[in-house]
Design a protein around this motif. Structure first.
Motif, PDB file in Angstrom:
ATOM      1  N   THR A 117       6.206  -4.361  -4.122  1.00 58.31           N
ATOM      2  CA  THR A 117       5.267  -4.247  -3.000  1.00 58.31           C
ATOM      3  C   THR A 117       4.310  -3.075  -3.236  1.00 58.31           C
ATOM      4  N   LEU A 118       4.842  -1.951  -3.692  1.00 60.95           N
ATOM      5  CA  LEU A 118       4.011  -0.758  -3.929  1.00 60.95           C
ATOM      6  C   LEU A 118       2.989  -1.020  -5.036  1.00 60.95           C
ATOM      7  N   ASN A 119       3.418  -1.753  -6.076  1.00 59.84           N
ATOM      8  CA  ASN A 119       2.468  -2.095  -7.150  1.00 59.84           C
ATOM      9  C   ASN A 119       1.337  -2.978  -6.623  1.00 59.84           C
ATOM     10  N   ASP A 120       1.701  -3.939  -5.757  1.00 59.04           N
ATOM     11  CA  ASP A 120       0.680  -4.808  -5.140  1.00 59.04           C
ATOM     12  C   ASP A 120      -0.312  -3.982  -4.334  1.00 59.04           C
ATOM     13  N   ILE A 121       0.215  -3.015  -3.578  1.00 55.64           N
ATOM     14  CA  ILE A 121      -0.667  -2.165  -2.754  1.00 55.64           C
ATOM     15  C   ILE A 121      -1.631  -1.393  -3.651  1.00 55.64           C
ATOM     16  N   MET A 122      -1.113  -0.818  -4.733  1.00 53.75           N
ATOM     17  CA  MET A 122      -1.986  -0.041  -5.644  1.00 53.75           C
ATOM     18  C   MET A 122      -3.059  -0.924  -6.276  1.00 53.75           C
ATOM     19  N   GLN A 123      -2.651  -2.132  -6.646  1.00 47.75           N
ATOM     20  CA  GLN A 123      -3.607  -3.072  -7.246  1.00 47.75           C
ATOM     21  C   GLN A 123      -4.727  -3.390  -6.260  1.00 47.75           C
ATOM     22  N   GLU A 124      -4.363  -3.593  -5.005  1.00 43.40           N
ATOM     23  CA  GLU A 124      -5.353  -3.933  -3.973  1.00 43.40           C
ATOM     24  C   GLU A 124      -6.266  -2.752  -3.679  1.00 43.40           C
ATOM     25  N   LEU A 125      -5.730  -1.528  -3.711  1.00 37.54           N
ATOM     26  CA  LEU A 125      -6.575  -0.350  -3.452  1.00 37.54           C
ATOM     27  C   LEU A 125      -7.631  -0.174  -4.544  1.00 37.54           C
ATOM     28  N   LYS A 127       3.054   9.002  -7.551  1.00 34.94           N
ATOM     29  CA  LYS A 127       4.327   8.589  -8.169  1.00 34.94           C
ATOM     30  C   LYS A 127       4.954   7.569  -7.212  1.00 34.94           C
ATOM     31  N   LEU A 128       4.899   6.298  -7.593  1.00 38.56           N
ATOM     32  CA  LEU A 128       5.331   5.226  -6.700  1.00 38.56           C
ATOM     33  C   LEU A 128       6.810   5.317  -6.307  1.00 38.56           C
ATOM     34  N   GLU A 129       7.645   5.793  -7.253  1.00 37.26           N
ATOM     35  CA  GLU A 129       9.095   5.843  -6.983  1.00 37.26           C
ATOM     36  C   GLU A 129       9.397   6.637  -5.708  1.00 37.26           C
TER      37      GLU A 129
END
Length: 411
Positions: free
Chosen positions: A301-309, A288-290
């Motif tokens: 930023t968190l969405n970018d991190i998840m996309q990269e993972l 849960k990113l929130e």
């Protein structure tokens, strides 16, 4: 835009390549490169007139493919290119070898440059040119950054504009392409590293020298030991540099070291390792990113991190495709109006696009002939090096002009 598309051309990747710079009288320069682009062997064969030693050339190339376990052959698209390609296609190799025709634009500029002299002081320009052709197939971006963008020969009117502004904007394009793709820290040349955000010629040189003295980098953190690479430079460049065999798997992603603690906390909360988090989509779906938003780290930023993972270290460029010109079409004399032929887009201008159909003379698809609708900008329809089908409208042999159309042609 032309330059951006050229730099982001699909790479073949790290494979053993045999590259040929074709020619008639002076012969075809042949080089063998290892998967890192290092020169293993070079020689000249003379399959075309006046010598016409076809049998000898074919057996020599066949032997080199076996000896150096060649996986792909790159042929420069200049003089004698089609004849050389036809010759290669006649050879029965003992292994699966893909054949690619590679744009030579700017290769002669590179081969006579100080950069090439520094890389290959003991070889002449022809060998350096052939090496450049092979490396362009493996990684167009890494090779083309060594050439002044103005010498690559794409676009139009480049000599009519303010040269300082032109250089500034072209350098910006190169930098954004390099940062978009990312750079492998342990294999990148000094020239490629120069374009990484936060690094310049001096720091790039220091990185390469550090690598030569201490061996491969094992972590991004080790960059801080490079002479004169301070906190600010590290902060700017670290996210764009990849280390494939790093102890920390995040060192091979676009996740910045400043954000490692977030990923580590996500993994700890799920009771797994960072490696598990990268490999397992189901685990990532539970996050849960929130929960991880702070005053310093927002949702984007968190969405970018998840996309990269989900695609760690994956090259954003498309996969390369083999292209074949029409058989039996070698010169402008072989063309007849009405023929539909495969071609490659070589340049994009305001008034249309130039297409190579394999006859040593690019044809023009005027902007009015690009689609069955009104086209205001050719870039809306095609990209540089795109494979297209074109119909021959008109052939003017004395003036060496070929008019082509993409209207009513199934793409």
């Amino acid at each position: 835009e032309n330059l951006r598309q050229l730099l982001l051309s699909p790479p073949l990747g790290q494979k053993s390549v045999l590259a040929i710079d074709p020619g008639y009288r002076t012969g075809c320069k042949v080089v063998c490169l290892d998967p890192q682009g290092n020169l293993l062997h070079n020689e000249t064969v003379f399959p075309h007139p006046p010598q016409s030693e076809q049998g000898k050339a074919m057996s020599k190339i066949s032997a080199l493919v076996d000896t150096y376990k060649i996986e792909a052959i790159a042929i420069g698209n200049g003089t004698a290119s089609r004849e050389t390609e036809a010759l290669i296609k006649r050879i029965r190799f003992n292994r699966d070898v893909k054949v690619f025709v590679v744009s030579e634009d700017g290769a002669s500029v590179y081969s006579a440059s100080p950069v090439a002299r520094e890389e290959f002081p003991e070889y002449d320009v022809t060998v350096r040119g052939a090496v450049s052709i092979g490396r362009r197939l493996m990684d167009p971006l890494a090779e083309l950054v060594k050439i002044d963008p103005k010498s690559i020969g794409v676009g139009q009117y480049q000599h009519d504009v303010d040269q300082t502004k032109l250089k500034g904007s072209l350098d910006q394009v190169v930098e954004s392409c390099v940062n978009h793709v990312g750079v492998h820290l342990n294999t990148a040349s000094k020239h490629l590293l120069t374009y990484v955000s936060g690094l310049g010629p001096q720091l790039a040189k220091n990185i390469v020298e550090y690598r030569a003295q201490n061996g491969a980098f094992r972590s991004r953190d080790e960059l801080k030991r490079v002479p004169r690479l301070g906190e600010k430079a590290f902060e700017q460049c670290a996210g764009f540099l990849r280390i494939a065999e790093a102890e920390n798997p995040l060192d091979n992603t676009a996740v910045h070291p400043e954000s490692y603690h977030i990923v580590e906390k996500m993994a700890a909360d799920l009771g797994c390792s960072v490696v598990d988090l990268i490999r397992n989509e189901e685990l990532r779906a539970k996050i849960k990113l929130e929960k991880y938003v702070t005053d310093k780290v927002g949702l984007p930023t968190l969405n970018d991190i998840m996309q990269e993972l989900s695609k760690p270290g994956r090259d954003p460029r498309k996969a390369i495709k083999v292209f074949e010109f029409a058989e039996g079409i070698f010169s402008i004399d072989d063309l007849k109006p009405g023929m539909v032929l495969p071609g490659i887009v070589t340049n994009i201008t305001n008034f249309g696009v130039f297409v190579d159909i394999g006859v040593k003379q690019d044809g023009l698809v005027h902007i009015s002939q690009m689609a069955n609708r009104f086209v205001s900008n050719p870039l809306d329809v095609v990209k540089l090096h795109q494979h297209v089908k074109v119909k021959v409208l008109e052939v003017d042999i004395p003036r060496k002009r070929i008019q082509l159309s993409m209207r009513d042609v199934e793409q």
